[in-house]
Design a protein around this motif. Structure first.
Motif, mmCIF file in Angstrom:
data_model
loop_
_atom_site.group_PDB
_atom_site.id
_atom_site.type_symbol
_atom_site.label_atom_id
_atom_site.label_comp_id
_atom_site.label_asym_id
_atom_site.label_seq_id
_atom_site.Cartn_x
_atom_site.Cartn_y
_atom_site.Cartn_z
ATOM 1 N N VAL A 97 0.886 -1.169 0.000
ATOM 2 C CA VAL A 97 0.000 0.000 0.000
ATOM 3 C C VAL A 97 0.916 1.209 0.000
ATOM 4 C CG1 VAL A 97 -1.678 1.336 1.317
ATOM 5 C CG2 VAL A 97 -1.850 -1.155 1.257
ATOM 6 N N CYS A 98 0.653 2.169 -0.889
ATOM 7 C CA CYS A 98 1.576 3.293 -1.035
ATOM 8 C C CYS A 98 0.817 4.612 -1.083
ATOM 9 C CB CYS A 98 2.386 3.109 -2.325
ATOM 10 S SG CYS A 98 3.640 4.376 -2.585
ATOM 11 N N ASP A 99 1.388 5.611 -0.449
ATOM 12 C CA ASP A 99 0.766 6.931 -0.501
ATOM 13 C C ASP A 99 0.976 7.544 -1.880
ATOM 14 O OD1 ASP A 99 0.192 9.906 0.393
ATOM 15 O OD2 ASP A 99 -0.364 8.565 2.041
ATOM 16 N N LYS A 100 0.234 8.587 -2.180
ATOM 17 C CA LYS A 100 0.339 9.240 -3.484
ATOM 18 C C LYS A 100 1.200 10.488 -3.356
ATOM 19 C CE LYS A 100 -1.322 12.516 -2.958
ATOM 20 N NZ LYS A 100 -0.856 13.546 -1.991
ATOM 21 N N ASP A 140 0.907 17.052 -4.567
ATOM 22 C CA ASP A 140 0.385 16.858 -3.219
ATOM 23 C C ASP A 140 -1.134 16.809 -3.199
ATOM 24 O OD1 ASP A 140 0.904 16.472 -0.523
ATOM 25 O OD2 ASP A 140 0.606 18.583 -0.044
ATOM 26 N N ILE A 141 -1.760 17.721 -3.938
ATOM 27 C CA ILE A 141 -3.223 17.767 -3.897
ATOM 28 C C ILE A 141 -3.840 17.688 -5.293
ATOM 29 C CG2 ILE A 141 -3.344 18.950 -1.664
ATOM 30 C CD1 ILE A 141 -3.685 21.576 -3.130
ATOM 31 N N GLY A 142 -3.105 18.184 -6.283
ATOM 32 C CA GLY A 142 -3.632 18.140 -7.649
ATOM 33 C C GLY A 142 -3.947 16.719 -8.100
ATOM 34 N N THR A 143 -3.093 15.776 -7.737
ATOM 35 C CA THR A 143 -3.359 14.388 -8.135
ATOM 36 C C THR A 143 -4.644 13.861 -7.499
ATOM 37 O OG1 THR A 143 -1.865 13.668 -6.366
ATOM 38 C CG2 THR A 143 -0.957 13.780 -8.599
ATOM 39 N N HIS A 144 -4.956 14.311 -6.299
ATOM 40 C CA HIS A 144 -6.239 13.915 -5.688
ATOM 41 C C HIS A 144 -7.410 14.458 -6.528
ATOM 42 C CE1 HIS A 144 -5.278 11.785 -2.069
ATOM 43 N NE2 HIS A 144 -4.586 12.759 -1.523
ATOM 44 N N ALA A 145 -7.278 15.710 -6.935
ATOM 45 C CA ALA A 145 -8.355 16.329 -7.724
ATOM 46 C C ALA A 145 -8.514 15.609 -9.050
ATOM 47 C CB ALA A 145 -8.056 17.814 -7.934
ATOM 48 N N GLU A 146 -7.400 15.356 -9.691
ATOM 49 C CA GLU A 146 -7.420 14.640 -10.981
ATOM 50 C C GLU A 146 -8.032 13.264 -10.816
ATOM 51 O OE1 GLU A 146 -5.854 11.231 -12.837
ATOM 52 O OE2 GLU A 146 -4.705 12.031 -11.156
ATOM 53 N N ASN A 147 -7.601 12.562 -9.762
ATOM 54 C CA ASN A 147 -8.109 11.208 -9.532
ATOM 55 C C ASN A 147 -9.608 11.219 -9.260
ATOM 56 O OD1 ASN A 147 -8.522 8.863 -7.178
ATOM 57 N ND2 ASN A 147 -7.326 8.233 -8.958
ATOM 58 N N LEU A 148 -10.053 12.206 -8.507
ATOM 59 C CA LEU A 148 -11.475 12.289 -8.163
ATOM 60 C C LEU A 148 -12.322 12.499 -9.419
ATOM 61 C CD1 LEU A 148 -13.206 12.238 -5.577
ATOM 62 C CD2 LEU A 148 -13.173 14.732 -5.621
ATOM 63 N N VAL A 149 -11.852 13.374 -10.290
ATOM 64 C CA VAL A 149 -12.570 13.622 -11.554
ATOM 65 C C VAL A 149 -12.695 12.335 -12.352
ATOM 66 C CG1 VAL A 149 -12.355 14.703 -13.828
ATOM 67 C CG2 VAL A 149 -11.925 16.050 -11.768
ATOM 68 N N GLU A 150 -11.593 11.648 -12.551
ATOM 69 C CA GLU A 150 -11.623 10.455 -13.389
ATOM 70 C C GLU A 150 -12.370 9.308 -12.705
ATOM 71 O OE1 GLU A 150 -7.757 9.527 -15.071
ATOM 72 O OE2 GLU A 150 -7.835 11.308 -16.354
ATOM 73 N N GLY A 166 -1.985 5.735 -10.272
ATOM 74 C CA GLY A 166 -0.729 6.415 -10.000
ATOM 75 C C GLY A 166 -0.092 6.962 -11.265
ATOM 76 N N ILE A 167 -0.138 6.178 -12.316
ATOM 77 C CA ILE A 167 0.443 6.629 -13.594
ATOM 78 C C ILE A 167 -0.343 7.807 -14.152
ATOM 79 C CG2 ILE A 167 0.816 5.948 -16.002
ATOM 80 C CD1 ILE A 167 1.612 3.168 -14.902
ATOM 81 N N ARG A 168 -1.689 7.719 -14.041
ATOM 82 C CA ARG A 168 -2.501 8.865 -14.478
ATOM 83 C C ARG A 168 -2.083 10.115 -13.712
ATOM 84 N NH1 ARG A 168 -4.608 9.279 -19.020
ATOM 85 N NH2 ARG A 168 -6.053 10.857 -18.255
ATOM 86 N N GLY A 169 -1.882 9.967 -12.432
ATOM 87 C CA GLY A 169 -1.478 11.105 -11.606
ATOM 88 C C GLY A 169 -0.150 11.688 -12.053
ATOM 89 N N MET A 170 0.805 10.827 -12.345
ATOM 90 C CA MET A 170 2.109 11.312 -12.789
ATOM 91 C C MET A 170 1.985 12.005 -14.141
ATOM 92 S SD MET A 170 3.854 10.666 -10.184
ATOM 93 C CE MET A 170 5.421 11.298 -10.774
ATOM 94 N N SER A 196 0.892 19.046 -16.751
ATOM 95 C CA SER A 196 0.666 20.375 -16.192
ATOM 96 C C SER A 196 1.936 21.201 -16.202
ATOM 97 C CB SER A 196 0.138 20.251 -14.753
ATOM 98 O OG SER A 196 -1.098 19.586 -14.728
ATOM 99 N N VAL A 197 3.022 20.595 -15.805
ATOM 100 C CA VAL A 197 4.288 21.333 -15.765
ATOM 101 C C VAL A 197 4.702 21.726 -17.186
ATOM 102 C CG1 VAL A 197 6.756 21.117 -15.262
ATOM 103 C CG2 VAL A 197 5.057 20.351 -13.581
ATOM 104 N N GLU A 198 4.530 20.803 -18.137
ATOM 105 C CA GLU A 198 4.880 21.122 -19.524
ATOM 106 C C GLU A 198 4.002 22.245 -20.061
ATOM 107 O OE1 GLU A 198 4.718 17.775 -22.211
ATOM 108 O OE2 GLU A 198 4.745 19.118 -23.955
ATOM 109 N N SER A 199 2.717 22.154 -19.796
ATOM 110 C CA SER A 199 1.798 23.198 -20.252
ATOM 111 C C SER A 199 2.207 24.547 -19.678
ATOM 112 C CB SER A 199 0.368 22.852 -19.838
ATOM 113 O OG SER A 199 -0.489 23.935 -20.082
ATOM 114 N N ASP A 200 2.485 24.559 -18.409
ATOM 115 C CA ASP A 200 2.840 25.810 -17.739
ATOM 116 C C ASP A 200 4.097 26.426 -18.346
ATOM 117 O OD1 ASP A 200 2.582 27.758 -15.498
ATOM 118 O OD2 ASP A 200 4.502 26.893 -14.917
ATOM 119 N N LYS A 201 5.057 25.573 -18.678
ATOM 120 C CA LYS A 201 6.283 26.085 -19.297
ATOM 121 C C LYS A 201 6.001 26.729 -20.637
ATOM 122 C CE LYS A 201 9.876 23.136 -17.295
ATOM 123 N NZ LYS A 201 10.353 21.752 -17.437
#
Lengths: 376, 376, 376, 376
Positions: B101-104, B195-205, B352-356, B362-367
């Motif tokens: 079991v692993c944290d995100k 830290d939190i964005g992946t939770h939001a993304e995961n919740l949506v999907e 987890g892969i979706r989160g990554m 997001s980082v690429e888009s922002d750049k």
């Protein structure tokens, strides 16, 4: 007040009439309520107006009222027609010496808005734009808190205006509100953008005192066959470096009139929901959350001065709308009496131009796959 | 269960222990609670573990536990370390025959996540990722409503995850939570994103059953000297044509843990707020708004089956978290007993892969000034 | 911990087990889970207990555990049976040297409660009564605010505990919760009074630190054929002159577990709702309304010390319940280690006696057409 | 409309004027705004009335208006004075042929109320009592739901009207609202009872369609030196066997205008809060909680017909108040035009008499240590 548009059955005409009448400062004395002359006159009669003040067209009204003695004739016109019929009567009224109150968005096109600004300047008449939500006592409090530095430097903004009434093809029914709103000839290049997006944009700039520097807009046209946007998702960048999102929709199924805003500063933040308009939620670095209420404890005078009844007695949509009329009327009376008003507090053509730039920038951004577009 | 990380004073280690223990299915039997061996052993003692099960390192724990009789040794490890220490112990445990079991977020980098997936497949062991909010009974109900077509085709999504705890430079204080989260070496390329964005993304999907097709991200780094994002404003496009916004922040002053989602379909819509987790607001074309509650009227079995107590008895953050553990443990017990479980209900390495991918896109888009980036 | 009652399918037994386990201080080691010996043993097995610690009766459990070495035998019993089976096992356990945690109301009759108090004193053992709501962090904050004089002298109290689950004749179905609660032999002379009224009474006296001096009770028996009250409307007079109302019901259709309290002082007031347990609403003479949250800004240590997770991460019913167990366990460990605890913070037999007096006074008042009856 | 009382600075006079004007059916044409003739005339001027319609006394106004041509003279008087000045002008107006709208409580004494009823009958004029909260669209919906049997037989009622503005000795300041309300000569035998208790009583009987059969009242006089009640705690028994509590207060510190009601039936229940007036919470045996909104989905025509604007556009205190005036005006116009109105929908003198009986019964009960007193 003489009304242009707003015949029997109209939603927004009735709202303007009620809002104008609440504070006892304004009386409806005449109107050209419809482009259909018969309907116009019947509408006036339904409102208990004398027949000779029910006009067949706005031109007739303006010309005839001008001939009446000053203490009898209307002081200003209220324009409550679909967007394409804002500019012509506004210009006509101003050029014939009447002040104007006009519904938003200010005109059909940005060019018209810019021309209108010139007409107003030349006319030396007053012009108010009914961004009604800025009349709410909690919105005033939020603005005053920002102005007084209570939140510190603004960093983040979330604004939304969500409705669901265009979720189905209501424009194919006999819903008059819907039919003109989805029609570019009468609505302009923005659909939800113009109808509700401009309110959201105006609220952001009003409360924060910051201009939107640029935006990226991803618009939706979910209703089958719709040419204009019925949904929008936007990124915002403010002139001071703050960032944010805007979400607007008329296909957010089940939402009624969910305009809401959150503004986060470095030391404080505010949250306001139009559907629960008598609360201002504030958050702080080192204090518990505080809930302000109209006429409640701890308000700035800018807020308490626009409430009409004691705390705990809810004021709503019409009362906020009425505040725009009241402040306009107060300015008008001061003008008539030769008094000066330092800072008239109602939206003007400048707000209208910002709104049109917002619509134009959003549409341009959307055409370019949500590329950034500047608002200036 | 053997724990990796989560020594005395840790926030998330304590959460995992409490969540794992609530339902009486899982017992903490050993741990390597810190990279500091002394601290690790003291932490274990504080948890009433026998000294010989308090290990100096995760390697030691895994190797020694493997030698213990099957009915005594730990069944799985729970990894609750900062992000950079997810992959190494996960791989080591799996390769030595322990479930995980692993944290995100699942790993430090996307490459690690993809490699981890292969390690898991090869190991034939179970792997759960603690996207804990999906364990909430109202989230389960929302998902079941979408799955059953109650909302119709999804058109619009709003998701937000707002915190304010990084509004000031807490990483300069002795706040351990903050210091690693703003450090790319330990956090990865995403700050708030991971830290939190992946939770939001995961919740949506999770709720919509739809993948995010592409996104445009405008990230903020408001805290002085911060390298990683502490704020993000995103546009979302889903694989089915739905559009939306995501707003995440750790500088939204005064917000505590405000994760919330709205999903609008063609015939129904849902709204859920993590800070008021025992309500699911639903809106409908032709019915009044309905509020579902855990174990209340009208729920799908997917929801009522994860509640523990009668309606009106609030379950919170720990209980939702516990559901992940409970479902994982149930799967594990079935496996041990040779029973089959049709559809194990907990997040996995695929999440987890979706989160990554979400972080990287997001980082690429922002750049690229918030240009659209695809997630695949 | 050894459990008495709470076999498979029981509501409150499961709650006690989960609550006891959350904080990692207490382990269920044995039980006599049912008066049916077979069911008792099966229940223990379902809970993964070794067969030799699954007992056929509480007497057997207490006698056999007593013979076990101190480091193996249970430290205390948790009594989670219907009301008529509180006193006998509590007495038996205490007299055989075991500490006791007991569900409320403390006993079947007031006489039993008074006798129990003597048994406890004589035994020199600990006794905790699970008025679980007092374990909530916001209730602790409310009490601390009153204790610190923040509200000033208390003038008015409103308390309610509203449920709807007995709106229909569920006792005629196979609902075990309902059948014993409407049966005077197992419930005592109070129905809703004992089941939920004692919680309301306890909450009032806990938060305000004031005793109810007298009350007037108008009870309802709305369910056909019910002998015991399923509804109650009460007037309260507190020892300091404050006045108030109490409304309790199990036929308040649609209510789930709506325990709520408002306390008004001369300079401040508080409001708390169990179904939204992570908010404490406070009102002030000259400040806006403030909302406290667990682990949020501005709390007294008595409140922040009982939270387990950061602000914004909701804790619920089980966590408040767990606080009772945690504080009891902390006291027990101190005792074992010869340390002193200044002011153990959990409800005791004194609270239980107050609860019984409340039931008896209410029933007597109701028999006399809601005449005033003193509680002493 | 001619107004009696409500001079410049008055709270309730201003409310009546705004409420009367919103719907465009009623015009203020004259007034006797103060017992001080100078102040009366100045108040009229401030309201833009012509000087010859600003009267020095109500007698003068009634007599002089009577002499005016029918199409010019006022149609009715609105009485907005303190309680002791309700009966004399009401009687005088009715006997001189004018309809009357009167603030509550209807008169100073019960005898006056009964005599007023006779005067009204004899006069054959209309009489409306401004129990304004019954004009709210959600209150109308609640009543319609009860009337249509949606809740089944009513079993339990909770009603409260909580204010905090008399928490301190404001009557010793220059607060005019406070000074007459604590004075038996101007207020009558009830303090909070008359001022807000009658609203609570009226709301109960209006929504449920049931009469209060008897009550037990424990009144408080917390403000130093107060003769009249500033707080009340009551038990209610309804004519059908339902039971309930009423809590009223003007010393509930921090409360603004917290009127709220819950009604529980055998198959459904409703909850409404005046401070959040645009929601009606409903609960059901086998459906989730449903929230009705003005002009939203699923309303009875009795509710939707009193809304003015689309769903999501909040209407508040003034709008509900205006509905009383609108329905009164509609009745009046029908009368003038010889049309019949089947069931005029506004409170009348019968409501006023119920209110006075409520006050008298409460005071009598309180004198007898909260003994039961019948209301008939």
């Amino acid at each position: 007040m003489g009304m242009i548009g707003g015949g029997t059955g109209s939603f927004i005409g009735d709202v303007h009439r009620k809002a104008a009448s609440i504070d006892g400062l304004i009386e409806l004395v005449c109107g050209a309520f419809s482009s259909n002359s018969e309907k116009s006159i019947q509408s006036g009669k339904n409102l208990f107006l004398p027949e000779n003040r029910c006009y067949e067209s706005y031109e007739e009204m303006i010309l005839k009222e001008k001939e009446l003695p000053e203490d009898i004739r209307m002081d200003f016109v209220a324009i409550v027609t679909p967007n394409h019929m804002h500019f012509p009567p506004a210009k006509f009224a101003l050029e014939h010496g009447f002040h104007v109150v006009c519904d938003k968005p200010v005109t059909l096109t940005l060019d018209e808005a810019i021309e209108l600004q010139k007409v107003i300047e030349k006319s030396n008449k007053l012009f108010a734009l009914t961004h009604n939500y800025t009349g709410n006592a909690m919105v005033k409090q939020a603005k005053a808190m920002v102005d007084n530095g209570d939140l510190g430097n603004i960093r983040k903004i979330q604004v939304q205006y969500l409705q669901g009434w265009l979720s189905t093809a209501v424009e194919s029914t006999d819903n008059k509100q819907a039919s003109w709103r989805v029609d570019p000839k009468r609505s302009g290049i923005g659909g939800a953008l113009g109808d509700i997006g401009t309110h959201a944009e105006n609220l952001v700039e009003y409360i924060t005192g910051l201009k939107i520097k640029e935006l990226a807009a991803d618009l939706g046209r979910f209703g089958k066959g719709r040419i204009l946007d019925d949904d929008g998702n936007l990124l915002l960048r403010m002139e001071n470096g703050a960032k944010g999102t805007m979400s607007i929709s008329q296909i957010a199924l089940g939402e009624e009139n969910n305009l809401a805003i959150r503004v986060y500063g470095e030391i404080g933040s505010i949250e306001w929901h139009q559907e629960n308009p008598n609360e201002l939620i504030t958050r702080w670095l080192d204090k518990p959350k505080q809930i302000y209420t109209p006429n409640g404890n701890g308000l700035y005078p800018e807020s308490s001065s626009v409430t009409r009844i004691p705390a705990g007695h809810p004021e709503g949509y019409l009362e906020a709308f009425a505040t725009i009329y009241k402040n306009f009327a107060t300015h008008l009376m001061a003008l008539k009496e030769g008094r000066n008003i330092e800072k008239p507090d109602y939206p003007t053509v400048e707000d209208g131009i910002r709104g049109m730039k917002f619509i134009y920038a959003s549409v341009e951004s959307d055409k370019n796959n949500a590329a950034w577009v500047k608002l200036n």
